[in-house]
Design a protein around this motif. Structure first.
Motif, PDB file in Angstrom:
ATOM      1  N   PRO A   1      -2.929   5.274  -3.000  1.00 12.49           N
ATOM      2  CA  PRO A   1      -2.287   5.377  -2.379  1.00 12.49           C
ATOM      3  C   PRO A   1      -1.487   6.873  -2.004  1.00 12.49           C
ATOM      4  O   PRO A   1      -1.486   8.068  -1.612  1.00 12.49           O
ATOM      5  CB  PRO A   1      -1.496   4.156  -1.631  1.00 12.49           C
ATOM      6  N   THR A   2      -0.784   7.151  -3.172  1.00 10.26           N
ATOM      7  CA  THR A   2       0.110   8.030  -3.334  1.00 10.26           C
ATOM      8  C   THR A   2      -0.976   9.338  -3.467  1.00 10.26           C
ATOM      9  O   THR A   2      -0.953  10.956  -3.109  1.00 10.26           O
ATOM     10  CB  THR A   2       1.265   8.128  -4.189  1.00 10.26           C
ATOM     11  N   ASN A   3      -2.132   9.016  -4.532  1.00  7.60           N
ATOM     12  CA  ASN A   3      -3.212  10.502  -4.925  1.00  7.60           C
ATOM     13  C   ASN A   3      -3.944  11.130  -3.585  1.00  7.60           C
ATOM     14  O   ASN A   3      -4.207  12.205  -3.438  1.00  7.60           O
ATOM     15  CB  ASN A   3      -3.626  10.106  -5.766  1.00  7.60           C
ATOM     16  N   TRP A   4      -4.277  10.296  -2.662  1.00  2.00           N
ATOM     17  CA  TRP A   4      -5.366  10.516  -1.321  1.00  2.00           C
ATOM     18  C   TRP A   4      -3.790  11.286  -0.763  1.00  2.00           C
ATOM     19  O   TRP A   4      -4.346  12.174  -0.094  1.00  2.00           O
ATOM     20  CB  TRP A   4      -4.873   9.396  -0.769  1.00  2.00           C
ATOM     21  N   LEU A   5      -1.935  11.006  -0.455  1.00  2.00           N
ATOM     22  CA  LEU A   5      -1.864  11.502   0.295  1.00  2.00           C
ATOM     23  C   LEU A   5      -1.129  13.472  -0.404  1.00  2.00           C
ATOM     24  O   LEU A   5      -1.578  14.464   0.128  1.00  2.00           O
ATOM     25  CB  LEU A   5      -0.817  11.186   0.146  1.00  2.00           C
TER      26      LEU A   5
ATOM     27  N   ASP B   1       5.913   6.108   0.593  1.00  2.00           N
ATOM     28  CA  ASP B   1       4.950   5.969   0.074  1.00  2.00           C
ATOM     29  C   ASP B   1       5.946   5.712  -1.618  1.00  2.00           C
ATOM     30  O   ASP B   1       5.985   4.738  -2.061  1.00  2.00           O
ATOM     31  CB  ASP B   1       4.411   6.339  -0.551  1.00  2.00           C
ATOM     32  N   ARG B   2       6.990   6.428  -1.834  1.00  2.00           N
ATOM     33  CA  ARG B   2       7.817   6.663  -3.043  1.00  2.00           C
ATOM     34  C   ARG B   2       8.880   5.357  -2.876  1.00  2.00           C
ATOM     35  O   ARG B   2       9.102   5.119  -4.228  1.00  2.00           O
ATOM     36  CB  ARG B   2       8.009   7.473  -3.579  1.00  2.00           C
ATOM     37  N   TYR B   3       9.633   5.557  -1.762  1.00  2.00           N
ATOM     38  CA  TYR B   3      11.280   4.086  -1.670  1.00  2.00           C
ATOM     39  C   TYR B   3       9.800   3.029  -2.428  1.00  2.00           C
ATOM     40  O   TYR B   3      10.808   2.022  -2.891  1.00  2.00           O
ATOM     41  CB  TYR B   3      10.619   5.188  -0.222  1.00  2.00           C
TER      42      TYR B   3
ATOM     43  N   ASP C   1      10.797  -1.332  -3.998  1.00  2.14           N
ATOM     44  CA  ASP C   1      10.471  -2.803  -3.224  1.00  2.14           C
ATOM     45  C   ASP C   1       8.786  -2.718  -4.577  1.00  2.14           C
ATOM     46  O   ASP C   1       8.160  -3.037  -3.272  1.00  2.14           O
ATOM     47  CB  ASP C   1       9.863  -2.997  -1.674  1.00  2.14           C
ATOM     48  N   PRO C   2       8.594  -2.514  -5.132  1.00  2.00           N
ATOM     49  CA  PRO C   2       6.801  -2.995  -5.993  1.00  2.00           C
ATOM     50  C   PRO C   2       6.508  -3.771  -5.961  1.00  2.00           C
ATOM     51  O   PRO C   2       5.292  -3.943  -5.633  1.00  2.00           O
ATOM     52  CB  PRO C   2       7.517  -2.478  -7.252  1.00  2.00           C
ATOM     53  N   LEU C   3       6.931  -5.076  -5.741  1.00  2.00           N
ATOM     54  CA  LEU C   3       6.849  -6.585  -5.395  1.00  2.00           C
ATOM     55  C   LEU C   3       5.704  -6.611  -4.385  1.00  2.00           C
ATOM     56  O   LEU C   3       5.025  -6.880  -3.745  1.00  2.00           O
ATOM     57  CB  LEU C   3       7.275  -7.343  -5.211  1.00  2.00           C
ATOM     58  N   ARG C   4       6.542  -5.773  -3.296  1.00  2.00           N
ATOM     59  CA  ARG C   4       5.771  -5.674  -2.093  1.00  2.00           C
ATOM     60  C   ARG C   4       4.547  -4.767  -1.291  1.00  2.00           C
ATOM     61  O   ARG C   4       4.683  -4.202  -0.053  1.00  2.00           O
ATOM     62  CB  ARG C   4       6.432  -6.353  -0.376  1.00  2.00           C
ATOM     63  N   TYR C   5       4.869  -3.874  -2.418  1.00  2.00           N
ATOM     64  CA  TYR C   5       4.290  -2.126  -2.323  1.00  2.00           C
ATOM     65  C   TYR C   5       2.621  -2.922  -1.319  1.00  2.00           C
ATOM     66  O   TYR C   5       1.718  -1.543  -0.602  1.00  2.00           O
ATOM     67  CB  TYR C   5       3.825  -1.400  -3.288  1.00  2.00           C
ATOM     68  N   LYS C   6       1.424  -3.265  -2.822  1.00  2.00           N
ATOM     69  CA  LYS C   6       0.466  -2.653  -2.218  1.00  2.00           C
ATOM     70  C   LYS C   6       0.425  -3.868  -0.697  1.00  2.00           C
ATOM     71  O   LYS C   6      -1.115  -3.768   0.227  1.00  2.00           O
ATOM     72  CB  LYS C   6      -0.448  -4.037  -2.864  1.00  2.00           C
ATOM     73  N   VAL C   7       1.323  -4.587  -0.220  1.00  2.00           N
ATOM     74  CA  VAL C   7       1.004  -5.574   0.367  1.00  2.00           C
ATOM     75  C   VAL C   7       1.569  -4.473   2.298  1.00  2.00           C
ATOM     76  O   VAL C   7       1.068  -4.107   3.230  1.00  2.00           O
ATOM     77  CB  VAL C   7       1.980  -6.481   0.810  1.00  2.00           C
TER      78      VAL C   7
ATOM     79  N   LYS D   1      -1.252  -0.398   2.612  1.00  2.00           N
ATOM     80  CA  LYS D   1      -2.470   0.116   2.433  1.00  2.00           C
ATOM     81  C   LYS D   1      -3.361   1.002   2.685  1.00  2.00           C
ATOM     82  O   LYS D   1      -2.366   2.200   2.972  1.00  2.00           O
ATOM     83  CB  LYS D   1      -2.616  -1.315   3.120  1.00  2.00           C
ATOM     84  N   ARG D   2      -4.728   0.774   2.289  1.00  2.00           N
ATOM     85  CA  ARG D   2      -5.789   2.559   2.110  1.00  2.00           C
ATOM     86  C   ARG D   2      -5.587   2.876   3.798  1.00  2.00           C
ATOM     87  O   ARG D   2      -4.898   3.735   4.223  1.00  2.00           O
ATOM     88  CB  ARG D   2      -6.850   1.961   2.040  1.00  2.00           C
ATOM     89  N   SER D   3      -5.579   1.227   5.008  1.00  2.00           N
ATOM     90  CA  SER D   3      -5.413   1.954   6.150  1.00  2.00           C
ATOM     91  C   SER D   3      -4.095   2.797   6.362  1.00  2.00           C
ATOM     92  O   SER D   3      -4.492   3.871   7.579  1.00  2.00           O
ATOM     93  CB  SER D   3      -6.056   0.907   7.079  1.00  2.00           C
ATOM     94  N   VAL D   4      -2.564   1.977   6.407  1.00  2.00           N
ATOM     95  CA  VAL D   4      -1.787   2.483   6.148  1.00  2.00           C
ATOM     96  C   VAL D   4      -1.483   4.352   5.706  1.00  2.00           C
ATOM     97  O   VAL D   4      -0.971   4.967   6.852  1.00  2.00           O
ATOM     98  CB  VAL D   4      -0.152   1.987   5.374  1.00  2.00           C
ATOM     99  N   ILE D   5      -2.023   4.429   4.424  1.00  2.00           N
ATOM    100  CA  ILE D   5      -2.145   5.483   4.089  1.00  2.00           C
ATOM    101  C   ILE D   5      -3.232   6.609   5.337  1.00  2.00           C
ATOM    102  O   ILE D   5      -2.793   7.576   5.155  1.00  2.00           O
ATOM    103  CB  ILE D   5      -2.570   5.650   2.711  1.00  2.00           C
ATOM    104  N   PHE D   6      -4.069   6.558   5.442  1.00  2.00           N
ATOM    105  CA  PHE D   6      -5.199   7.362   6.093  1.00  2.00           C
ATOM    106  C   PHE D   6      -4.495   7.501   7.332  1.00  2.00           C
ATOM    107  O   PHE D   6      -4.927   8.753   7.969  1.00  2.00           O
ATOM    108  CB  PHE D   6      -6.467   6.136   6.141  1.00  2.00           C
ATOM    109  N   MET D   7      -3.745   6.354   8.335  1.00  2.00           N
ATOM    110  CA  MET D   7      -2.593   6.559   9.582  1.00  2.00           C
ATOM    111  C   MET D   7      -1.525   7.958   9.118  1.00  2.00           C
ATOM    112  O   MET D   7      -1.917   8.671   9.961  1.00  2.00           O
ATOM    113  CB  MET D   7      -2.330   5.314   9.356  1.00  2.00           C
ATOM    114  N   MET D   8      -1.096   7.217   7.735  1.00  2.00           N
ATOM    115  CA  MET D   8      -0.731   8.804   7.687  1.00  2.00           C
ATOM    116  C   MET D   8      -0.586  10.444   8.021  1.00  2.00           C
ATOM    117  O   MET D   8      -0.718  10.957   8.136  1.00  2.00           O
ATOM    118  CB  MET D   8       0.291   9.011   5.980  1.00  2.00           C
ATOM    119  N   ILE D   9      -2.006   9.881   6.753  1.00  2.00           N
ATOM    120  CA  ILE D   9      -2.583  11.470   6.634  1.00  2.00           C
ATOM    121  C   ILE D   9      -3.259  11.811   8.219  1.00  2.00           C
ATOM    122  O   ILE D   9      -3.070  13.226   8.600  1.00  2.00           O
ATOM    123  CB  ILE D   9      -3.739  11.204   6.313  1.00  2.00           C
ATOM    124  N   PHE D  10      -3.506  11.099   9.212  1.00  2.00           N
ATOM    125  CA  PHE D  10      -3.748  11.668  10.309  1.00  2.00           C
ATOM    126  C   PHE D  10      -3.384  11.988  11.268  1.00  2.00           C
ATOM    127  O   PHE D  10      -2.806  12.823  11.779  1.00  2.00           O
ATOM    128  CB  PHE D  10      -4.745   9.949  10.947  1.00  2.00           C
TER     129      PHE D  10
END
Length: 338
Positions: free
Chosen positions: A57-61, A120-122, A127-133, A136-145
């Protein structure tokens, strides 16, 4: 003898009076900046696109931000170089509007990307245990959009609807505008709006988030140190993971700091100029614009200095190993996180 940008004397801008030696030096410096920007960001784009291990996720940003920086070096800097050295715009008024819009869009898109990277880094550090929840990839692409679309709508709407002149039309056309110029002009209202939208609000959010990340990461480090003597094997594993996350947060924090240092003087001068009756010299504005452009040059250097995966990817690209079969599956680091 005074040189003019246009053959109509009364309305033409005046060319600079620099010697050929000064012009050649400036062109050489700016071409070096442009080439470094293009090559550095292209390597980031190729690395993250090619190697599957970097598809995080971070690398796509970071990948999207590198495209912003690459486009700035490709579409904006060359024309700005001629304008800065010659003090004349030779490409017409319509292209001036297009160039200015793209310039504002890409500059704003950089800080939007950095704002989302900080979010994303926050979650990754705090909150690393809930990071992947949560991320998500859809959230990252929304950020990019959002990072591309909002700056594009703001920049092209502001320039092509001439909202940047609102309230100061008479001042601009009577005292500032001349034939052969392509300068960025804001009235008091539009200048404050641009400053708040493109810089102050997202930068403030970024600073607050990284401030919180810093103290939470410090607390994690203390906790690991206090308990490691009782749970050596488990805490060593957690410690490595925490250190990696803190390093990633620190690196991206430095990227943010470089952005603020590079662009802050330009944005401050832009918002202050209307309140100072446009007395800031054009040469100073040009200098600050190029100082801001340097941000796009520095970002890949930060990755190269802090990220071992970037240096390994660079080596493979230069040696042509990316053209080998299954090279995209090569491991650039041992764990699943860079």
């Amino acid at each position: 003898m005074t040189s003019l940008c246009h053959n109509i004397i009364n309305i033409s801008c005046v060319k600079n009076s620099w010697s050929n030696g000064v012009r050649i030096s400036l062109y050489s410096l700016m071409i070096l900046i442009i080439l470094t920007t293009l090559v550095g960001n292209l390597i980031v784009i190729i690395s993250i696109s090619h190697f599957k291990q970097l598809h995080t996720p971070t690398n796509w940003l970071i990948h999207s931000m590198a495209i912003v920086d690459f486009m700035l070096g490709c579409l904006v800097m060359p024309y700005s170089m001629v304008r800065s050295v010659e003090h004349c715009w030779h490409y017409g008024e319509v292209f001036c509007k297009i160039h200015t819009s793209i310039d504002i869009m890409l500059s704003s898109a950089s800080i939007f990307h950095l704002s989302f990277i900080s979010i994303d880094r926050y979650y990754a550090v705090c909150d690393p245990l809930r990071y992947k929840v949560k991320i998500k990839r859809s959230v990252i692409f929304m950020m990019i959009f959002v990072s591309w679309s909002v700056p594009a709508l703001f920049a092209f709407g502001m320039i092509f609807l001439e909202l940047n002149f609102k309230g100061s039309e008479e001042m601009y056309y009577k005292h500032i505008h001349c034939k052969g110029s392509c300068s960025l002009f804001f009235s008091k209202t539009s200048g404050v709006l641009a400053f708040m939208t493109s810089f102050y609000i997202p930068a403030s959010v970024m600073v607050c988030i990284y401030y919180r990340i810093y103290f939470i990461a410090k607390g994690h480090a203390r906790l690991i140190d206090d308990t490691s003597q009782f749970h050596i094997s488990l805490e060593e594993t957690n410690g490595i993971s925490r250190r990696r996350e803190r390093k990633a947060a620190k690196t991206l924090g430095i990227v943010m700091g470089v952005f603020l240092i590079c662009w802050c003087p330009f944005f401050v001068c832009t918002v202050m100029d209307p309140f100072l009756d446009y007395t800031i010299p054009p040469a100073l504005n040009d200098t600050l614009i190029w100082f801001g452009y340097l941000n796009s040059t520095f970002n890949p250097m930060v990755y190269a200095f802090f990220y071992p995966w970037f240096r390994r990817a660079l080596k493979m690209i230069l040696l042509g190993k990316i053209f080998q079969k299954d090279s995209s599956r090569l491991k650039l680091f041992l764990d699943s996180n860079p």
